[in-house]
Design a protein around this motif. Structure first.
Motif, PDB file in Angstrom:
ATOM      1  N   GLY A  11     -32.712 -48.928  45.788  1.00  0.00           N
ATOM      2  CA  GLY A  11     -32.794 -47.336  45.351  1.00  0.00           C
ATOM      3  C   GLY A  11     -34.077 -47.176  44.543  1.00  0.00           C
ATOM      4  O   GLY A  11     -34.585 -47.861  43.665  1.00  0.00           O
ATOM      5  N   VAL A  12     -34.669 -45.949  44.804  1.00  0.00           N
ATOM      6  CA  VAL A  12     -35.733 -45.466  43.873  1.00  0.00           C
ATOM      7  C   VAL A  12     -35.419 -44.056  43.113  1.00  0.00           C
ATOM      8  O   VAL A  12     -34.563 -43.208  43.542  1.00  0.00           O
ATOM      9  CB  VAL A  12     -37.041 -45.380  44.842  1.00  0.00           C
ATOM     10  N   GLN A  13     -35.794 -44.124  41.869  1.00  0.00           N
ATOM     11  CA  GLN A  13     -35.242 -43.057  41.113  1.00  0.00           C
ATOM     12  C   GLN A  13     -36.711 -42.296  40.726  1.00  0.00           C
ATOM     13  O   GLN A  13     -37.655 -42.614  40.438  1.00  0.00           O
ATOM     14  CB  GLN A  13     -34.834 -43.497  39.833  1.00  0.00           C
ATOM     15  N   ILE A  14     -36.348 -40.893  41.450  1.00  0.00           N
ATOM     16  CA  ILE A  14     -37.489 -40.167  41.443  1.00  0.00           C
ATOM     17  C   ILE A  14     -37.436 -39.184  40.127  1.00  0.00           C
ATOM     18  O   ILE A  14     -36.259 -38.641  39.608  1.00  0.00           O
ATOM     19  CB  ILE A  14     -37.713 -39.102  42.449  1.00  0.00           C
ATOM     20  N   VAL A  15     -38.545 -39.131  39.315  1.00  0.00           N
ATOM     21  CA  VAL A  15     -38.423 -38.457  37.936  1.00  0.00           C
ATOM     22  C   VAL A  15     -39.270 -37.122  37.794  1.00  0.00           C
ATOM     23  O   VAL A  15     -39.037 -36.372  36.871  1.00  0.00           O
ATOM     24  CB  VAL A  15     -38.891 -39.660  36.851  1.00  0.00           C
ATOM     25  N   SER A  16     -39.992 -37.131  38.646  1.00  0.00           N
ATOM     26  CA  SER A  16     -40.884 -35.744  38.671  1.00  0.00           C
ATOM     27  C   SER A  16     -41.535 -35.445  40.013  1.00  0.00           C
ATOM     28  O   SER A  16     -41.893 -36.556  40.942  1.00  0.00           O
ATOM     29  CB  SER A  16     -41.913 -35.807  37.719  1.00  0.00           C
ATOM     30  N   VAL A  17     -42.055 -34.437  40.226  1.00  0.00           N
ATOM     31  CA  VAL A  17     -42.824 -33.972  41.446  1.00  0.00           C
ATOM     32  C   VAL A  17     -43.824 -33.158  40.900  1.00  0.00           C
ATOM     33  O   VAL A  17     -43.678 -32.001  40.157  1.00  0.00           O
ATOM     34  CB  VAL A  17     -41.857 -33.038  42.576  1.00  0.00           C
ATOM     35  N   TYR A  20     -50.081 -29.476  43.038  1.00  0.00           N
ATOM     36  CA  TYR A  20     -51.393 -29.001  42.372  1.00  0.00           C
ATOM     37  C   TYR A  20     -52.470 -28.865  43.379  1.00  0.00           C
ATOM     38  O   TYR A  20     -52.501 -29.458  44.406  1.00  0.00           O
ATOM     39  CB  TYR A  20     -51.814 -29.954  41.217  1.00  0.00           C
ATOM     40  N   ASN A  21     -53.507 -28.302  42.944  1.00  0.00           N
ATOM     41  CA  ASN A  21     -54.775 -28.115  43.935  1.00  0.00           C
ATOM     42  C   ASN A  21     -55.957 -27.713  42.609  1.00  0.00           C
ATOM     43  O   ASN A  21     -55.666 -27.856  41.501  1.00  0.00           O
ATOM     44  CB  ASN A  21     -54.699 -26.952  44.809  1.00  0.00           C
ATOM     45  N   SER A  22     -57.090 -27.217  43.115  1.00  0.00           N
ATOM     46  CA  SER A  22     -58.336 -27.001  42.069  1.00  0.00           C
ATOM     47  C   SER A  22     -57.961 -25.941  41.055  1.00  0.00           C
ATOM     48  O   SER A  22     -58.514 -26.122  40.141  1.00  0.00           O
ATOM     49  CB  SER A  22     -59.551 -26.935  42.898  1.00  0.00           C
ATOM     50  N   THR A  23     -56.869 -24.941  41.314  1.00  0.00           N
ATOM     51  CA  THR A  23     -56.879 -23.895  40.414  1.00  0.00           C
ATOM     52  C   THR A  23     -55.342 -23.836  39.720  1.00  0.00           C
ATOM     53  O   THR A  23     -54.998 -22.978  39.037  1.00  0.00           O
ATOM     54  CB  THR A  23     -57.178 -22.495  40.975  1.00  0.00           C
ATOM     55  N   TYR A  24     -54.172 -24.599  40.177  1.00  0.00           N
ATOM     56  CA  TYR A  24     -53.057 -24.664  39.938  1.00  0.00           C
ATOM     57  C   TYR A  24     -52.475 -26.009  39.693  1.00  0.00           C
ATOM     58  O   TYR A  24     -52.765 -26.896  40.545  1.00  0.00           O
ATOM     59  CB  TYR A  24     -52.281 -23.831  41.120  1.00  0.00           C
ATOM     60  N   SER A  25     -51.498 -26.035  38.762  1.00  0.00           N
ATOM     61  CA  SER A  25     -50.749 -27.240  38.565  1.00  0.00           C
ATOM     62  C   SER A  25     -49.335 -26.938  38.018  1.00  0.00           C
ATOM     63  O   SER A  25     -49.050 -26.198  37.181  1.00  0.00           O
ATOM     64  CB  SER A  25     -51.515 -28.240  37.630  1.00  0.00           C
ATOM     65  N   TYR A  26     -48.324 -27.665  38.723  1.00  0.00           N
ATOM     66  CA  TYR A  26     -46.944 -27.463  38.151  1.00  0.00           C
ATOM     67  C   TYR A  26     -46.251 -28.946  38.383  1.00  0.00           C
ATOM     68  O   TYR A  26     -46.586 -29.683  39.358  1.00  0.00           O
ATOM     69  CB  TYR A  26     -46.301 -26.532  39.240  1.00  0.00           C
ATOM     70  N   THR A  27     -45.465 -29.140  37.119  1.00  0.00           N
ATOM     71  CA  THR A  27     -45.047 -30.453  37.246  1.00  0.00           C
ATOM     72  C   THR A  27     -43.292 -30.166  37.239  1.00  0.00           C
ATOM     73  O   THR A  27     -42.973 -29.223  36.241  1.00  0.00           O
ATOM     74  CB  THR A  27     -45.260 -31.281  36.029  1.00  0.00           C
ATOM     75  N   TYR A  28     -42.455 -30.484  38.000  1.00  0.00           N
ATOM     76  CA  TYR A  28     -40.942 -30.261  38.088  1.00  0.00           C
ATOM     77  C   TYR A  28     -40.422 -31.878  37.707  1.00  0.00           C
ATOM     78  O   TYR A  28     -40.688 -32.644  38.463  1.00  0.00           O
ATOM     79  CB  TYR A  28     -40.690 -29.937  39.556  1.00  0.00           C
ATOM     80  N   LYS A  29     -39.699 -31.513  36.668  1.00  0.00           N
ATOM     81  CA  LYS A  29     -38.696 -32.918  36.201  1.00  0.00           C
ATOM     82  C   LYS A  29     -37.821 -32.836  36.874  1.00  0.00           C
ATOM     83  O   LYS A  29     -36.967 -31.738  36.927  1.00  0.00           O
ATOM     84  CB  LYS A  29     -38.896 -32.718  34.755  1.00  0.00           C
ATOM     85  N   CYS A  30     -37.210 -34.097  37.382  1.00  0.00           N
ATOM     86  CA  CYS A  30     -35.976 -34.309  37.880  1.00  0.00           C
ATOM     87  C   CYS A  30     -35.212 -35.511  37.736  1.00  0.00           C
ATOM     88  O   CYS A  30     -35.982 -36.394  37.039  1.00  0.00           O
ATOM     89  CB  CYS A  30     -36.093 -33.901  39.383  1.00  0.00           C
TER      90      CYS A  30
END
Length: 71
Positions: A11-17, A20-30
């Protein structure tokens, strides 16, 4: 929504997604477990995308491994 496939035997535990691009960045914690040879659906809340723009999506696992896709 981001779909994550696991082709491994553990199994693999995903912790964030990251989205982003050159003008935007968003981090989703999960905290999402992708089972061996399985698939997981991650619904990302709060992201603000602009229609017609290109974004990179980076999925980060608890062990530091990453997967990247441009959409």
């Amino acid at each position: 929504t981001v779909w994550v496939g696991n082709y491994g035997q553990t199994g693999v535990q995903i912790v964030s997604v990251l989205v982003y691009n050159s003008t935007y960045s968003y981090t989703y914690k999960c905290n999402v477990m992708v089972p061996p040879s399985g698939l997981a659906k991650i619904n990302i809340n709060g992201v603000q995308l602009v229609k017609g723009s290109v974004y990179t999506v980076k999925v980060v696992a608890s062990d530091g491994n990453t997967a990247v896709s441009e959409t």
